[in-house]
Design an enzyme around this catalytic site. Structure first.
Site, PDB file in Angstrom:
ATOM      1  N   HIS A  79      43.093  34.139  36.468  1.00  0.00           N
ATOM      2  CA  HIS A  79      43.725  34.759  37.419  1.00  0.00           C
ATOM      3  C   HIS A  79      43.770  34.751  38.966  1.00  0.00           C
ATOM      4  O   HIS A  79      44.028  35.205  38.747  1.00  0.00           O
ATOM      5  CB  HIS A  79      42.489  35.974  36.763  1.00  0.00           C
ATOM      6  CG  HIS A  79      41.592  36.964  37.727  1.00  0.00           C
ATOM      7  ND1 HIS A  79      40.174  36.165  37.470  1.00  0.00           N
ATOM      8  CD2 HIS A  79      41.060  36.933  39.045  1.00  0.00           C
ATOM      9  CE1 HIS A  79      40.119  36.267  38.191  1.00  0.00           C
ATOM     10  NE2 HIS A  79      40.327  37.284  39.521  1.00  0.00           N
ATOM     11  N   ASP A 124      39.202  33.053  30.750  1.00  0.00           N
ATOM     12  CA  ASP A 124      39.843  33.444  31.853  1.00  0.00           C
ATOM     13  C   ASP A 124      39.731  31.808  32.796  1.00  0.00           C
ATOM     14  O   ASP A 124      38.090  32.255  33.848  1.00  0.00           O
ATOM     15  CB  ASP A 124      39.089  34.409  32.564  1.00  0.00           C
ATOM     16  CG  ASP A 124      39.475  34.639  33.929  1.00  0.00           C
ATOM     17  OD1 ASP A 124      40.899  34.101  34.290  1.00  0.00           O
ATOM     18  OD2 ASP A 124      39.734  35.733  34.536  1.00  0.00           O
ATOM     19  N   SER A 217      36.117  35.053  42.522  1.00  0.00           N
ATOM     20  CA  SER A 217      36.785  34.836  41.063  1.00  0.00           C
ATOM     21  C   SER A 217      37.164  32.950  40.954  1.00  0.00           C
ATOM     22  O   SER A 217      37.338  32.477  42.481  1.00  0.00           O
ATOM     23  CB  SER A 217      38.198  35.410  41.015  1.00  0.00           C
ATOM     24  OG  SER A 217      37.802  37.054  40.394  1.00  0.00           O
TER      25      SER A 217
HETATM   26  N1  ARG Z   1      38.681  39.580  40.163  1.00  0.00           N
HETATM   27  C1  ARG Z   1      37.503  39.550  41.097  1.00  0.00           C
HETATM   28  C2  ARG Z   1      38.430  38.386  42.152  1.00  0.00           C
HETATM   29  O1  ARG Z   1      39.509  38.674  41.880  1.00  0.00           O
HETATM   30  C3  ARG Z   1      36.442  39.154  40.948  1.00  0.00           C
HETATM   31  C4  ARG Z   1      35.561  40.349  41.365  1.00  0.00           C
HETATM   32  C5  ARG Z   1      34.567  40.347  40.609  1.00  0.00           C
HETATM   33  N2  ARG Z   1      33.230  41.689  40.324  1.00  0.00           N
HETATM   34  C6  ARG Z   1      32.719  41.747  39.807  1.00  0.00           C
HETATM   35  N3  ARG Z   1      32.277  43.082  40.188  1.00  0.00           N
HETATM   36  N4  ARG Z   1      31.601  41.038  39.663  1.00  0.00           N
HETATM   37  O2  ARG Z   1      37.727  37.708  43.649  1.00  0.00           O
END
Ligand code: ARG
Length: 268
Positions: A79, A124, A217
């Site tokens: 992502h 992912d 992420s």
């Molecule tokens: N999707 C987020 C990003 O793009 C990461 C989120 C992780 N969140 C969590 N509560 N562990 O950075």
């Protein structure tokens, strides 16, 4: 001396601190960072990583983390990238906990490989090929056995230190306990759709307080194997908010994809 004057002085001091932060290239922090040796409430609920502690950590210019998988390949999240193909637009920063350090190694991408199963059955993960290999930086191997998908894990990154907060200049780290698929799913909401074999959860379910957050992420979740060596068990993927109770972090289950990752890496 009136209260008004004291407030004026305080106001000037705050403006000065903000200007100084801007001058050193920091985004205005939502929460002031601790000095290098201190632990603070920062990933969320963590503390500063020491220089060289997790040498394979990578910061990617689109605002994600990654881990050095081979001298020429960074493992990150699907992502964090858009598609498989030639890509020279990503800059990887390696070798430093301080992103502003003059000793940071910065290398451009040459190619991106995005997991073909991410949009369907899960997975992912993505690989970023670097334009030139980095030398002198250790890599992080993937966990080879699903038996390692338990216990206490370490997470690290330059993402927000509070939900909705600013990206960090200094790498933060935290420890998060494994959460079973059944407990994770039982939290409801998006967790109901957890893909058990593709995702692994971690965090403090009842209390919250410690978690990865936006900008982490793609970064690794790791632990020591039976031989005492660091191995990667997860890739930071998603969560509902950050560090909330009953909302653990969700990570790509690396052991499920280890052979697909190795195979893709050998072909790019
Ligand atoms: N999707 C987020 C990003 O793009 C990461 C989120 C992780 N969140 C969590 N509560 N562990 O950075």
């Amino acid at each position: 001396m009136t209260f008004k004057k004291r407030f004026t002085l305080l106001g000037k001091a705050l403006v000065g601190i903000t200007a100084l932060a801007a001058a050193v290239g920091l985004a205005t922090p939502a929460v002031a960072g601790p000095p290098p040796s201190a632990s603070g409430t920062q990933v969320v609920g963590g503390s500063r990583a020491a220089q060289g502690e997790f040498p394979w950590m990578v910061r990617l210019s689109m605002g994600c983390g990654g881990a050095l998988y081979t001298p020429k390949i960074v493992l990150t999240a699907a992502h964090c990238v858009t598609r498989t193909g030639s890509n020279t637009s990503i800059t990887a920063t390696l070798g430093v906990v301080d992103l502003q350090s003059s000793s940071a190694k910065k290398v451009r991408s040459s190619y991106v490989y995005r997991s073909t199963t991410y949009d369907t059955t899960g997975g992912d993960w993505a690989l970023i090929k670097l334009a030139s290999p980095v030398s002198g930086i250790p890599t992080l191997p993937l966990a080879s056995s699903a038996a390692l998908n338990t216990g206490t894990f370490t997470v690290a990154g330059w993402g927000a230190a509070t939900e909705g907060g600013a990206q960090q200049r200094y790498q933060l780290k935290a420890q998060v306990p494994f959460v079973s698929d059944s407990t994770c799913k039982a939290q409801g909401g998006d967790y109901s759709s957890l893909i058990a074999n593709a995702e692994i959860c971690a965090g403090s379910v009842s209390a919250g307080g410690v978690d990865t957050c936006q900008g982490d992420s793609g970064g690794p979740m790791f632990r020591r194997d039976t031989a005492g060596e660091w191995v990667q068990v997860g890739i930071t993927s998603w969560g509902t908010g950050c560090a909330r109770a009953h909302a653990p972090g969700v990570y790509t289950e690396v052991t499920t994809f280890a052979s697909a990752i190795a195979s893709a890496a050998s072909k790019i």
